[in-house]
Design an enzyme around this catalytic site. Structure first.
Site, PDB file in Angstrom:
ATOM      1  N   ARG A 217       0.684  -1.210  -0.034  1.00  0.00           N
ATOM      2  CA  ARG A 217       0.014  -0.055   0.160  1.00  0.00           C
ATOM      3  C   ARG A 217       1.091   1.183  -0.025  1.00  0.00           C
ATOM      4  O   ARG A 217       1.032   1.986  -1.022  1.00  0.00           O
ATOM      5  CB  ARG A 217      -0.880  -0.075   1.371  1.00  0.00           C
ATOM      6  CG  ARG A 217      -1.992   1.053   1.121  1.00  0.00           C
ATOM      7  CD  ARG A 217      -1.773   2.383   1.356  1.00  0.00           C
ATOM      8  NE  ARG A 217      -1.186   2.285   3.058  1.00  0.00           N
ATOM      9  CZ  ARG A 217      -0.579   3.483   3.624  1.00  0.00           C
ATOM     10  NH1 ARG A 217      -0.704   4.715   2.978  1.00  0.00           N
ATOM     11  NH2 ARG A 217      -0.274   3.581   4.973  1.00  0.00           N
ATOM     12  N   ASP A 218       1.417   1.571   1.158  1.00  0.00           N
ATOM     13  CA  ASP A 218       2.352   2.751   1.205  1.00  0.00           C
ATOM     14  C   ASP A 218       3.539   2.744   0.210  1.00  0.00           C
ATOM     15  O   ASP A 218       3.865   3.980  -0.265  1.00  0.00           O
ATOM     16  CB  ASP A 218       2.717   3.012   2.616  1.00  0.00           C
ATOM     17  CG  ASP A 218       3.394   4.213   3.093  1.00  0.00           C
ATOM     18  OD1 ASP A 218       3.303   5.239   2.126  1.00  0.00           O
ATOM     19  OD2 ASP A 218       4.081   4.418   4.057  1.00  0.00           O
TER      20      ASP A 218
ATOM     21  N   HIS B  35       6.504   4.353  12.496  1.00  0.00           N
ATOM     22  CA  HIS B  35       6.777   4.164  11.020  1.00  0.00           C
ATOM     23  C   HIS B  35       7.678   5.260  10.686  1.00  0.00           C
ATOM     24  O   HIS B  35       7.347   6.440  10.646  1.00  0.00           O
ATOM     25  CB  HIS B  35       5.313   4.643  10.429  1.00  0.00           C
ATOM     26  CG  HIS B  35       5.107   4.459   9.328  1.00  0.00           C
ATOM     27  ND1 HIS B  35       4.233   3.576   8.360  1.00  0.00           N
ATOM     28  CD2 HIS B  35       5.727   5.410   8.241  1.00  0.00           C
ATOM     29  CE1 HIS B  35       4.200   3.771   7.104  1.00  0.00           C
ATOM     30  NE2 HIS B  35       5.313   4.832   6.922  1.00  0.00           N
TER      31      HIS B  35
ATOM     32  N   HIS C   5      10.768   7.030   8.102  1.00  0.00           N
ATOM     33  CA  HIS C   5      11.315   7.088   6.996  1.00  0.00           C
ATOM     34  C   HIS C   5      12.521   7.219   6.859  1.00  0.00           C
ATOM     35  O   HIS C   5      13.118   7.830   7.811  1.00  0.00           O
ATOM     36  CB  HIS C   5      10.486   8.241   5.928  1.00  0.00           C
ATOM     37  CG  HIS C   5       9.232   7.862   5.539  1.00  0.00           C
ATOM     38  ND1 HIS C   5       8.709   7.875   4.320  1.00  0.00           N
ATOM     39  CD2 HIS C   5       8.063   7.483   6.339  1.00  0.00           C
ATOM     40  CE1 HIS C   5       7.410   7.494   4.029  1.00  0.00           C
ATOM     41  NE2 HIS C   5       7.171   7.117   5.473  1.00  0.00           N
TER      42      HIS C   5
ATOM     43  N   CYS D 269       5.800   9.489   0.242  1.00  0.00           N
ATOM     44  CA  CYS D 269       4.487  10.205   0.694  1.00  0.00           C
ATOM     45  C   CYS D 269       4.159  11.108  -0.502  1.00  0.00           C
ATOM     46  O   CYS D 269       4.702  12.261  -0.771  1.00  0.00           O
ATOM     47  CB  CYS D 269       4.386  10.979   1.948  1.00  0.00           C
ATOM     48  SG  CYS D 269       2.796  11.841   2.134  1.00  0.00           S
TER      49      CYS D 269
ATOM     50  N   ASN E  85      10.374   4.368   2.896  1.00  0.00           N
ATOM     51  CA  ASN E  85       9.968   3.725   4.265  1.00  0.00           C
ATOM     52  C   ASN E  85      11.267   2.867   4.834  1.00  0.00           C
ATOM     53  O   ASN E  85      11.963   2.474   3.868  1.00  0.00           O
ATOM     54  CB  ASN E  85       8.705   2.754   4.159  1.00  0.00           C
ATOM     55  CG  ASN E  85       7.512   3.544   3.981  1.00  0.00           C
ATOM     56  OD1 ASN E  85       6.852   4.288   4.840  1.00  0.00           O
ATOM     57  ND2 ASN E  85       7.034   3.547   2.685  1.00  0.00           N
TER      58      ASN E  85
END
Length: 314
Positions: free
Chosen positions: A30-31, A223, A225, A256, A265
């Site tokens: 997803r991300d 989470h 980065h 993002c 990520n």
């Protein structure tokens, strides 16, 4: 090639403050893929999810029910979930931005959803077309309906450590947003370093602010980065504070789409390498994971951003 094959010790540290096991919340499908410039074919996404499940990952964030206008890379959410061979013991959460997204998730038979909030006013307006307080008018009905339907709900909080427009973010502001999501019914908060500016010290400050406010450390995930190369250091700081759920993306995919300074990520392979060195259980087949990310890199037509994948897969 795994840690043992390289002849490294199975455990490099055994501090009592470290958890014995960590849940890896895989966000790559997803991300990771939402930020690709080209749409990845649905059959590739399905195989990616299947390979990740076979590698032992048990939480795979599969897709998002955001309007295709905003995230065209995930416009195939319904088709993906219909074609997915959902394995026993594996969760496939999806992101839902509003009640329409929740309707689509319920129709697709989803059992776990996530909502995405901002810790800052500016990012809320840019990403959600809403204000810091007004954003909850979207999320609270979604959370309530999801819980009434028997779904588990996770809450993401973005810009927890810094915002490209507002600068440093006060931990108290992050806590206020996070607690409101928990009070609304979220079972867990994922604290996002959306632009990768956190350091170990700022991670500790935010986590301490939550626990001092009465939030259990077990309700928090992180989470990170890797914009400034701090993702692993920040992860270790969170582990030492007792966090047991860490978000990561296979191959280091993602960023993002609404924050141009956000790079990929934390790579799942890099995280697993760290956890193996610390002797922390995670349940992932390291070699199968590396092979999966190397396979995905060929499908995307570029080398994997993961340092571990580049080191082992050539």
């Amino acid at each position: 090639m795994g840690v043992r094959e390289l002849g490294l010790p199975e455990r490099l540290g055994s501090g009592e403050s470290l958890p014995s096991r960590v849940e890896i919340w895989e966000v790559g499908p997803r991300d990771g893929l939402q930020n690709e410039t080209e749409v990845v074919p649905v059959e590739v996404k399905v195989e990616f999810l299947d390979r990740l499940a076979r590698a032992g990952l048990t939480t795979l964030e599969a897709t998002s029910f955001v309007h295709p206008k905003w995230v065209p890379q995930l416009a195939d959410a319904e088709e993906l979930l219909a074609r997915l061979d959902r394995r026993d013991g594996v969760r496939y959460p999806v992101l839902v931005p509003n009640e329409r997204g929740l309707d689509r998730a319920l129709a697709a038979g989803v059992t776990h959803v996530a909502v995405f909030a901002s810790a800052t006013e500016t990012f809320a307006r840019r990403n959600l077309n809403s204000g810091l307080d007004a954003q909850f008018a979207m999320f609270e009905p979604v959370i309530a309906r999801a819980r009434e339907s028997g779904l588990d709900v996770r809450g993401y909080v973005s810009m927890c450590f810094g915002d490209p427009w507002e600068g440093a973010v006060a931990p108290e502001q992050v806590v206020a947003v996070g607690k409101r999501l928990l009070d609304a019914g979220c079972s867990q908060l994922s604290l996002g370093d959306t632009i990768g500016v956190a350091t170990a010290a700022s991670v500790e400050r935010v986590l301490d602010a939550f626990t001092e406010s009465g939030v259990a450390i077990g309700d928090l995930a992180v989470h990170f980065h890797d914009t400034y190369g701090q993702a692993l250091a920040n992860t270790l700081a969170a582990l030492r504070k007792g966090v047991t759920t860490v978000d990561s993306s296979a191959g280091g995919l993602g960023g993002c789409p609404y924050a141009e300074s956000a790079t990929g990520n934390l790579a799942t392979e890099d995280l697993v390498w760290l956890l193996d060195g610390l002797g922390i259980e995670h349940g992932v087949d390291f070699d199968a994971l590396v092979e999966t990310s190397a396979w995905m890199a060929t499908r995307l037509g570029r080398p994997s951003p993961s340092r571990v994948v580049r080191a082992l897969a050539g």
